[in-house]
Design a protein around this motif. Structure first.
Motif, PDB file in Angstrom:
ATOM      1  N   ILE A  87       0.839  -1.201   0.000  1.00  0.00           N
ATOM      2  CA  ILE A  87       0.000   0.000   0.000  1.00  0.00           C
ATOM      3  C   ILE A  87       0.872   1.249   0.000  1.00  0.00           C
ATOM      4  O   ILE A  87       0.634   2.193  -0.773  1.00  0.00           O
ATOM      5  CB  ILE A  87      -0.943  -0.013   1.217  1.00  0.00           C
ATOM      6  CG1 ILE A  87      -1.983  -1.124   1.066  1.00  0.00           C
ATOM      7  CG2 ILE A  87      -1.624   1.341   1.403  1.00  0.00           C
ATOM      8  CD1 ILE A  87      -2.771  -1.410   2.332  1.00  0.00           C
ATOM      9  N   GLU A  88       1.887   1.270   0.846  1.00  0.00           N
ATOM     10  CA  GLU A  88       2.779   2.425   0.918  1.00  0.00           C
ATOM     11  C   GLU A  88       3.514   2.633  -0.408  1.00  0.00           C
ATOM     12  O   GLU A  88       3.639   3.771  -0.891  1.00  0.00           O
ATOM     13  CB  GLU A  88       3.780   2.227   2.054  1.00  0.00           C
ATOM     14  CG  GLU A  88       4.679   3.404   2.293  1.00  0.00           C
ATOM     15  CD  GLU A  88       5.635   3.173   3.462  1.00  0.00           C
ATOM     16  OE1 GLU A  88       6.254   4.152   3.876  1.00  0.00           O
ATOM     17  OE2 GLU A  88       5.765   2.018   3.923  1.00  0.00           O
ATOM     18  N   GLY A  90       2.477   1.770  -3.398  1.00  0.00           N
ATOM     19  CA  GLY A  90       1.487   2.284  -4.351  1.00  0.00           C
ATOM     20  C   GLY A  90       1.219   3.766  -4.168  1.00  0.00           C
ATOM     21  O   GLY A  90       1.125   4.527  -5.150  1.00  0.00           O
ATOM     22  N   ILE A  91       1.129   4.222  -2.911  1.00  0.00           N
ATOM     23  CA  ILE A  91       0.902   5.642  -2.638  1.00  0.00           C
ATOM     24  C   ILE A  91       2.078   6.474  -3.144  1.00  0.00           C
ATOM     25  O   ILE A  91       1.891   7.499  -3.815  1.00  0.00           O
ATOM     26  CB  ILE A  91       0.670   5.868  -1.136  1.00  0.00           C
ATOM     27  CG1 ILE A  91      -0.680   5.273  -0.718  1.00  0.00           C
ATOM     28  CG2 ILE A  91       0.745   7.342  -0.773  1.00  0.00           C
ATOM     29  CD1 ILE A  91      -0.901   5.224   0.787  1.00  0.00           C
ATOM     30  N   PHE A  92       3.300   6.038  -2.853  1.00  0.00           N
ATOM     31  CA  PHE A  92       4.469   6.801  -3.285  1.00  0.00           C
ATOM     32  C   PHE A  92       4.641   6.786  -4.798  1.00  0.00           C
ATOM     33  O   PHE A  92       5.052   7.794  -5.389  1.00  0.00           O
ATOM     34  CB  PHE A  92       5.737   6.314  -2.581  1.00  0.00           C
ATOM     35  CG  PHE A  92       5.819   6.780  -1.156  1.00  0.00           C
ATOM     36  CD1 PHE A  92       5.760   8.127  -0.834  1.00  0.00           C
ATOM     37  CD2 PHE A  92       5.951   5.875  -0.131  1.00  0.00           C
ATOM     38  CE1 PHE A  92       5.833   8.564   0.473  1.00  0.00           C
ATOM     39  CE2 PHE A  92       6.025   6.300   1.189  1.00  0.00           C
ATOM     40  CZ  PHE A  92       5.960   7.652   1.489  1.00  0.00           C
ATOM     41  N   ALA A  94       2.163   6.623  -6.979  1.00  0.00           N
ATOM     42  CA  ALA A  94       1.126   7.530  -7.487  1.00  0.00           C
ATOM     43  C   ALA A  94       1.544   8.986  -7.299  1.00  0.00           C
ATOM     44  O   ALA A  94       1.357   9.816  -8.205  1.00  0.00           O
ATOM     45  CB  ALA A  94      -0.201   7.250  -6.796  1.00  0.00           C
ATOM     46  N   LEU A  95       2.121   9.315  -6.141  1.00  0.00           N
ATOM     47  CA  LEU A  95       2.592  10.683  -5.910  1.00  0.00           C
ATOM     48  C   LEU A  95       3.731  11.046  -6.851  1.00  0.00           C
ATOM     49  O   LEU A  95       3.783  12.165  -7.380  1.00  0.00           O
ATOM     50  CB  LEU A  95       3.036  10.850  -4.451  1.00  0.00           C
ATOM     51  CG  LEU A  95       1.918  10.936  -3.419  1.00  0.00           C
ATOM     52  CD1 LEU A  95       2.493  10.939  -2.009  1.00  0.00           C
ATOM     53  CD2 LEU A  95       1.063  12.163  -3.655  1.00  0.00           C
TER      54      LEU A  95
END
Length: 111
Positions: A87-88, A90-92, A94-95
């Motif tokens: 999850i982490e 994927g967030i990074f 995307a950012l």
């Protein structure tokens, strides 16, 4: 998050080898009210010839921990580690993609 509880005289308890991420812990009374934060107690199997559990529970009663008191923990199980890492990541990603898009757009706008 997973709450867990175990009795003061119970042989059951947290398994330190499972790599659980403990978020909060403490002692709760019989009504479920938090009595002591960041504390865990356990009774030894025997105590000077007396029945270990009953002697220990008597000592706990003198400290204000009556019947129904238990150790309590709020934790994330260790087997969720890789899910959190995914999850982490994927967030990074995307950012990072958003920042690259904004940078390219800004550079084209200036040029």
């Amino acid at each position: 998050m997973t709450p867990g509880s175990y009795g003061l005289a119970s042989s059951q308890g947290p398994n330190p080898a499972s790599s659980d991420w403990i978020l909060s812990q403490g002692l709760r009374d019989g009504a479920g009210k938090l009595v002591r934060e960041n504390a865990q107690v356990g009774c030894p199997p025997s105590n000077e010839g007396k029945s270990g559990a009953s002697s220990c529970l008597e000592q706990m009663a003198h400290q204000g921990l009556g019947p129904g008191s238990h150790n309590w923990q709020l934790y994330q199980p260790g087997d969720r580690f890789w899910a959190f890492q995914s999850i982490e990541t994927g967030i990074f990603l995307a950012l990072a993609a958003l920042l690259v898009f904004l940078a390219v757009r800004r550079i084209r706008h200036i040029a």
